[in-house]
Design a protein around this motif. Structure first.
Motif, PDB file in Angstrom:
ATOM      1  N   SER A   1     -35.988  61.437 -92.945  1.00 24.24           N
ATOM      2  CA  SER A   1     -36.690  60.150 -92.832  1.00 24.24           C
ATOM      3  C   SER A   1     -38.131  60.340 -92.381  1.00 24.24           C
ATOM      4  O   SER A   1     -39.045  59.672 -92.881  1.00 24.24           O
ATOM      5  CB  SER A   1     -35.965  59.229 -91.844  1.00 24.24           C
ATOM      6  N   LYS A   2     -38.323  61.268 -91.450  1.00 21.47           N
ATOM      7  CA  LYS A   2     -39.680  61.541 -90.971  1.00 21.47           C
ATOM      8  C   LYS A   2     -40.552  62.071 -92.110  1.00 21.47           C
ATOM      9  O   LYS A   2     -41.704  61.643 -92.272  1.00 21.47           O
ATOM     10  CB  LYS A   2     -39.632  62.551 -89.821  1.00 21.47           C
TER      11      LYS A   2
ATOM     12  N   TRP B   1     -41.174  59.041 -94.594  1.00 14.90           N
ATOM     13  CA  TRP B   1     -42.106  58.023 -94.095  1.00 14.90           C
ATOM     14  C   TRP B   1     -43.525  58.558 -93.952  1.00 14.90           C
ATOM     15  O   TRP B   1     -44.488  57.785 -93.968  1.00 14.90           O
ATOM     16  CB  TRP B   1     -41.619  57.456 -92.757  1.00 14.90           C
TER      17      TRP B   1
ATOM     18  N   VAL C   1     -44.344  57.547 -97.418  1.00 17.06           N
ATOM     19  CA  VAL C   1     -44.111  56.136 -97.733  1.00 17.06           C
ATOM     20  C   VAL C   1     -45.025  55.203 -96.940  1.00 17.06           C
ATOM     21  O   VAL C   1     -45.599  54.254 -97.510  1.00 17.06           O
ATOM     22  CB  VAL C   1     -42.635  55.768 -97.484  1.00 17.06           C
ATOM     23  N   GLY C   2     -45.183  55.451 -95.641  1.00 19.92           N
ATOM     24  CA  GLY C   2     -45.991  54.560 -94.802  1.00 19.92           C
ATOM     25  C   GLY C   2     -47.416  54.393 -95.324  1.00 19.92           C
ATOM     26  O   GLY C   2     -47.856  53.270 -95.628  1.00 19.92           O
TER      27      GLY C   2
ATOM     28  N   PHE D   1     -41.877  53.600-101.634  1.00 18.79           N
ATOM     29  CA  PHE D   1     -40.710  54.480-101.697  1.00 18.79           C
ATOM     30  C   PHE D   1     -40.637  55.201-103.042  1.00 18.79           C
ATOM     31  O   PHE D   1     -40.155  56.330-103.114  1.00 18.79           O
ATOM     32  CB  PHE D   1     -39.423  53.677-101.455  1.00 18.79           C
TER      33      PHE D   1
ATOM     34  N   THR E   1     -32.546  53.820 -97.126  1.00 16.74           N
ATOM     35  CA  THR E   1     -33.603  53.212 -96.305  1.00 16.74           C
ATOM     36  C   THR E   1     -34.235  52.026 -97.014  1.00 16.74           C
ATOM     37  O   THR E   1     -34.397  50.950 -96.430  1.00 16.74           O
ATOM     38  CB  THR E   1     -34.695  54.251 -95.973  1.00 16.74           C
ATOM     39  N   SER E   2     -34.589  52.197 -98.280  1.00 12.04           N
ATOM     40  CA  SER E   2     -35.206  51.110 -99.037  1.00 12.04           C
ATOM     41  C   SER E   2     -34.239  49.947 -99.225  1.00 12.04           C
ATOM     42  O   SER E   2     -34.640  48.774 -99.159  1.00 12.04           O
ATOM     43  CB  SER E   2     -35.682  51.624-100.390  1.00 12.04           C
TER      44      SER E   2
END
Length: 497
Positions: free
Chosen positions: A45-46, A49, A52-53, A323, A353-354
Motif C-alpha cells: 500500500s505504501k 500510494w 497514486v497520491g 489508481f 483499496t480502490s
C-alpha cells in the motif's frame, strides 16, 4: 495472456541480459516469507500510494484548470461559456483521450524496463513516444482547424459553433503540449518520481488561477485571453517536467537525445495505437450518453441533470484514474523485476483499496442524493431529476472504482490490444444497443439509456477484465516478458554494433 511453450533453455539464455537473476527473485520471496499478510499489504500500500497520491492530485489540478477557465468564461457571457465548454469537452476531449491512451504505452515499456534495471532504455522510450505522439498531433490538427463545420454537422447552433471554432483554433498550442506532457509524466511515474509531477502541476495551477483573474478582470482580454492562459499553464507543466528530467533529475534514465529513438518505431506505434484505442473507447463512451440524451424529447432538464451527474462523476473519477496509473506502474515494475507473485499481490492491493474508496463514495451519494445538485443549481425540476439519477451515479462510481484499476493491470502487463477488443465488444456492441433499447423502445428516457450503458457495458466489461485478471498465470507473464523484452534488447545491441 502470456505466450506458452517457451523452453527452459531459451529463458535461461536470455535472463542474464537483465539485472534480475532467478536468485534475486528468490531472495525477494525469502525476505517476505516471515511477514504476515497485513504487513505485506501495508508495504505494498505504501508503494502504491507513493504513486497514486500525487497522481490523483495532479489529475485534479489539471482538471481544475479547465473548470477555472470555464468559470471565468462564464463571467463573460452565456455564449462564451457554451463555446469554451463545447471546445474543451468535444474537441479537446477527443484529443485528450487519444493521446493519453497512446502515452500509456510508456507505462508498460518504461515500467518493465525500470523493474528490469535497464534504465537507459527509459529515455529512449520517452523520445520515441514524443515522436509518435507529435505525428499523431499533426494528423489530428484538422479537427481543431475545421471544428466549426464539424460542430455544425453534430447539430450545434451556428453562433455557438462559430465561436467554439475560434476557441478550438486558439487551443492548438495546448493540443501540442499534450504530446510532450503525457509521455514525460509516464516516464517519471515509472521511476516513482511522482511528487515532481504533483509540485509542477500545483505551481501551474496557481499561475493559471492568477493569470485568469488578471486577463478577465484587470486587462479585460476576453474569451481568447482566457484560452491563452490555459495554453500557457499547460506548457508550464511541460517545461517544468522537461527541465527536471533533462537537467539532472533523472541521471540514470536520461542520457541525452539519441538517434536510437528513431529505431523500432513501428513496434512502438502498434503498442501506442492499441493503448490509444483502449482508452478512447472508454473515454468516448459516456460522451455518447450525453449525445443520446440530447436527442430525447424535452431533453433540457434531462441533459442539465445528466451534465451535473457527469461533472460529479468526472471529479471523483480522478481517484480511480490515479489508481490506474499506480497499478500500471507497480505491475510493470514487478514483471520487469521477474516477480510474478509481486505483480499479483500489487493487483490485489490496488483493486481492494480502490473498491473500498468507491464504496465510500457510493454510500455518500446514496445518503445525500437530494442535496447533490445544490452546488450547481437551485432549479427544483433539475434537483429532482438529479435525485432520481443519483442511484445510477452511485453504481457508476462503484464500477469505476474497479474497472480503471483492472485496465491499469492490463497496461502494466502489455495487454492493451486485448482490452481494446473487450472494450469495443462490451461498450459498443452490448452497452450502446442496450441504452438505445431501454431509452426509446422501453420508453425509460435518460434513466433507461444510462442504466443500459452501465449494466450492459461497464459492468460486463468489468466482469470480463476481473475474470481475465483472476485467471492470469503471473509466472508465465514474467516468462513472456523475459522472452520478448530481452529479445528486443538483443536487437537493439545488434543495431548498435
Amino acid at each position: 495472456m502470456a505466450a506458452n511453450g517457451h523452453s527452459h533453455t531459451e529463458e535461461s539464455t536470455l535472463v542474464p541480459l537483465l539485472d534480475h537473476s532467478s536468485s534475486n527473485v528468490e531472495k525477494f520471496s525469502d525476505d517476505h516469507l516471515h511477514l504476515t499478510f497485513r504487513q505485506r499489504y501495508l508495504i505494498e500500500s505504501k508503494k502504491l500510494w507513493h504513486i497514486v497520491g500525487p497522481a490523483i492530485f495532479s489529475r485534479i489540478a489539471s482538471y481544475s484548470m479547465f473548470v477555472i477557465t470555464q468559470a471565468f468564461a462564464g463571467h463573460l457571457g452565456d455564449l462564451e461559456l457554451a463555446a469554451i465548454s463545447i471546445a474543451t469537452t468535444v474537441i479537446v476531449g477527443f484529443d485528450f483521450g487519444l493521446l493519453l491512451g497512446m502515452a500509456s504505452a510508456l507505462e508498460t515499456l518504461c515500467g518493465q524496463a525500470y523493474g528490469a534495471k535497464n534504465y537507459r532504455m527509459l529515455g529512449i522510450y520517452l523520445q520515441r513516444s514524443w515522436i509518435v505522439l507529435f505525428l499523431c498531433c499533426v494528423l489530428t490538427l484538422p479537427l481543431y482547424v475545421f471544428s466549426s463545420p464539424v460542430l455544425k454537422l453534430l447539430g450545434q447552433p451556428a453562433e455557438i459553433a462559430e465561436l467554439s471554432g475560434v476557441v478550438a483554433i486558439s487551443l492548438i498550442p495546448l493540443h501540442f503540449s499534450l504530446c510532450f506532457q503525457f509521455p514525460i509524466q509516464r516516464f517519471l511515474q515509472s521511476q516513482l518520481k511522482t511528487y515532481v509531477i504533483a509540485w509542477v502541476t500545483m505551481g501551474a495551477l496557481i499561475v493559471h488561477s492568477a493569470m485568469s483573474w488578471l486577463v478577465v478582470y484587470r486587462f479585460k482580454l476576453g474569451l481568447v485571453g482566457t484560452v491563452v492562459t490555459l495554453n500557457i499553464s499547460w506548457w508550464l507543466i511541460v517545461v517544468g517536467l522537461f527541465v527536471y528530467s533533462v537537467f539532472g533529475g533523472c541521471p540514470e534514465t536520461w542520457s541525452g537525445f539519441s538517434m536510437e529513438a528513431f529505431h523500432g518505431l513501428w513496434g512502438f506505434v502498434k503498442l501506442s495505437a492499441a493503448s490509444g484505442v483502449m482508452l478512447c473507447l472508454e473515454n468516448w463512451y459516456y460522451r455518447i450518453l450525453i449525445v443520446m440524451t440530447g436527442n430525447l424529447e424535452n431533453a433540457k432538464i434531462a441533459v442539465d441533470a445528466l451534465s451535473i451527474c457527469m461533472s460529479i462523476n468526472g471529479l471523483e473519477l480522478m481517484v480511480p484514474l490515479g489508481f490506474f496509473a499506480g497499478t500500471g506502474v507497480r505491475v510493470a515494475n514487478e514483471l520487469g523485476a521477474g516477480n510474478g507473485k509481486g505483480a499479483r499481490f500489487a493487483t490485489i492491493v490496488a483493486v481492494t483499496t480502490s473498491a473500498v474508496i468507491g464504496l465510500f463514495f457510493w454510500l455518500l451519494i446514496m445518503v445525500f442524493h437530494n442535496e447533490l445538485a445544490l452546488i450547481f443549481t437551485n432549479s427544483e425540476p433539475v434537483l429532482e431529476a438529479v435525485s432520481k439519477l443519483a442511484l445510477l451515479l452511485a453504481f457508476t462510481i462503484l464500477l469505476n472504482s474497479v474497472q480503471p484499476v483492472l485496465s491499469g493491470v492490463a497496461v502494466g502487463s502489455g495487454w492493451q490490444a486485448y482490452v481494446a477488443y473487450i472494450n469495443l465488444g462490451c461498450y459498443y456492441l452490448i452497452g450502446v444497443p442496450m441504452g438505445v433499447a431501454m431509452g426509446w423502445i422501453f420508453h425509460l428516457g435518460v434513466m433507461g439509456i444510462w442504466a443500459g450503458m452501465i449494466f450492459g457495458g461497464t459492468a460486463f466489461q468489468t466482469v470480463v477484465l476481473a475474470i481475465i485478471t483472476s485467471r492470469c498465470d503471473w509466472e508465465k507473464e514474467v516468462s513472456y516478458f523475459l522472452l520478448h523484452f530481452t529479445g528486443f534488447i538483443r536487437s537493439e545491441i545488434s543495431e548498435e554494433n
